[in-house]
Design an enzyme around this catalytic site. Sequence first.
Site, short mmCIF file in Angstrom:
data_model
loop_
_atom_site.label_atom_id
_atom_site.label_comp_id
_atom_site.label_asym_id
_atom_site.label_seq_id
_atom_site.Cartn_x
_atom_site.Cartn_y
_atom_site.Cartn_z
N SER A 125 1.01 -1.11 0.10
CA SER A 125 0.22 0.29 0.10
C SER A 125 0.53 1.34 0.05
CB SER A 125 -0.93 -0.09 1.49
OG SER A 125 -1.17 0.90 1.36
N TYR A 149 -1.19 -1.16 10.92
CA TYR A 149 -1.52 -1.77 9.41
C TYR A 149 -0.63 -1.43 8.85
CZ TYR A 149 -3.22 -1.58 4.85
OH TYR A 149 -3.25 -1.50 3.07
N LYS A 153 2.41 -4.15 6.41
CA LYS A 153 2.76 -3.92 4.82
C LYS A 153 4.28 -3.74 4.50
CE LYS A 153 -1.59 -4.12 2.74
NZ LYS A 153 -1.04 -6.12 2.41
N ASN A 179 -5.15 4.24 -4.54
CA ASN A 179 -7.45 4.64 -3.88
C ASN A 179 -7.85 3.64 -4.99
OD1 ASN A 179 -5.38 6.66 -2.10
ND2 ASN A 179 -7.56 6.82 -1.29
N GLY A 295 -4.61 11.43 10.67
CA GLY A 295 -3.13 10.07 10.17
C GLY A 295 -3.33 10.73 8.58
C1 UD1 Z 1 -6.94 4.55 3.03
C2 UD1 Z 1 -6.37 4.16 4.54
C3 UD1 Z 1 -4.78 3.34 3.91
C4 UD1 Z 1 -5.35 2.69 2.69
C5 UD1 Z 1 -6.32 2.85 2.16
C6 UD1 Z 1 -6.92 1.63 2.12
C7 UD1 Z 1 -6.30 5.47 6.10
C8 UD1 Z 1 -5.72 6.99 7.18
N1 UD1 Z 1 -5.99 5.43 5.46
O1 UD1 Z 1 -6.39 5.66 2.30
O2 UD1 Z 1 -3.92 3.34 5.25
O3 UD1 Z 1 -4.11 1.94 2.56
O4 UD1 Z 1 -7.31 3.58 2.51
O5 UD1 Z 1 -7.74 1.57 0.83
O6 UD1 Z 1 -7.18 5.14 6.68
N2 UD1 Z 1 -12.40 11.00 3.75
C9 UD1 Z 1 -13.90 11.58 3.98
N3 UD1 Z 1 -15.14 11.02 4.49
C10 UD1 Z 1 -15.16 10.13 4.46
C11 UD1 Z 1 -13.65 9.04 4.25
C12 UD1 Z 1 -12.73 9.46 3.49
O7 UD1 Z 1 -13.67 12.74 3.63
O8 UD1 Z 1 -15.81 9.47 5.02
C13 UD1 Z 1 -11.54 11.39 2.80
C14 UD1 Z 1 -10.36 11.40 3.33
O9 UD1 Z 1 -10.39 11.99 5.16
C15 UD1 Z 1 -9.54 11.09 2.68
C16 UD1 Z 1 -9.72 10.55 1.52
O10 UD1 Z 1 -11.16 11.14 1.91
O11 UD1 Z 1 -9.27 12.48 3.14
C17 UD1 Z 1 -9.93 9.46 0.86
O12 UD1 Z 1 -10.12 8.34 2.16
P1 UD1 Z 1 -9.62 7.36 2.07
O13 UD1 Z 1 -11.07 6.45 0.87
O14 UD1 Z 1 -10.25 6.44 3.25
O15 UD1 Z 1 -8.16 7.16 1.29
P2 UD1 Z 1 -7.18 7.05 2.71
O16 UD1 Z 1 -6.97 7.77 3.74
O17 UD1 Z 1 -6.43 7.89 1.37
#
Ligand code: UD1
Length: 340
Positions: A125, A149, A153, A179, A295
């Site tokens: 990841s 996590y 990895k 992503n 995070g």
């Molecule tokens: C997350 C994990 C990452 C993992 C990946 C798997 C964290 C900090 N990181 O990545 O380690 O490998 O998923 O797919 O959890 N967001 C919102 N509202 C929500 C959900 C997300 O605003 O309900 C925003 C988050 O703040 C972020 C973006 O959307 O800025 C992407 O979030 P997410 O889909 O969870 O992916 P990552 O955080 O990039």
Amino acid sequence: METILVTGGAGFIGSHVCVELIEAGFRVVVIDNFVNSTPEALERIESITGERVHFMDVDMMDLDSLDEVFLTYTIDAVIHLAGLKAVGESVTDPLQYYRYNLTPLLHLCECIEKHHVHRLVFSSSATVYGPPQHVPIPETHPVKTENPYGRTKHMSEQILKDFQRSYFPVKIVILRYFNPVGAHQSGLIGEKPTGVPNNIMPYITEVAIGRLPVLHIFGDDYPTRDGTCIRDFVHITDLANGHVKGIEATERMDPGVAVYNLGTGKGTTVKELLHTFEHVTQTTIPFTIADRRSGDVAVSYADVRAAERELGWKSTKGIEDMCKDAWRWQHLNPTGYVKR
Ligand code: UD1
């Protein structure tokens, strides 16, 4: 015909990888313990491809039953996807993450050596990079893991490098995903998280279908063009195809370990994703601005030149396709996988 063992083959990424492998002419053997997936996904892979998926009900925590797989089939190469992936859960229960993300890998390496398998693709990841020092992020960017996590990895990558030094013939491709979102364009397979989704795309689609009332955007005061975080969203079928390219690369490369980013190289903000989704699906997604999620990094997108140059892989689909396909899957399967 080559036989590829796919661990975690019934999951979101695994099911799409199986489809791409079968369509590229490989025979696929899946093992999965269905902790975060369902057997119905295997039926759906067969519906899409018209080919049988060989399946063994194996828990990789049990070395002997894993060994049975290698005794039953002549495995040419392995794609190891099985694992736990929720960042928050890994903070509250780190031991579970170390146990279930590392022990199966050790068992797999033992079987690979014992049965003289020479080719492995491993699912890692972009989380291993931590807060980027610069973007786009190349594979040479320093690693800085910030939660259990991510550490599993990174440790898995190190284990594989040590394993390769001790078992010289093995050729290993490590793929660092950015992503992955979207779904197969048939709408038959897709992402169905258990409980409330952690990730943005399944959260958006569940709001769109009415299962959740409102999307919480975690922070709009980041130093980005609209204040929301920037991510490198990559279509799941593109990502799955990267595994086929990875498997093909293990055929021609010298023994060793090679690491590749899988992303598009393009950054999209959370609000851009949301508005594209609304536009292509003709839906309205209510949202509120919530506090930043601990995070989260402001900006993350991949330098994808190595994968393009050495794997011959490049993403083909844009944000609109990702949104359309995620919505088609959610719309056709409002409660996820239900037997047809
Ligand atoms: C997350 C994990 C990452 C993992 C990946 C798997 C964290 C900090 N990181 O990545 O380690 O490998 O998923 O797919 O959890 N967001 C919102 N509202 C929500 C959900 C997300 O605003 O309900 C925003 C988050 O703040 C972020 C973006 O959307 O800025 C992407 O979030 P997410 O889909 O969870 O992916 P990552 O955080 O990039």
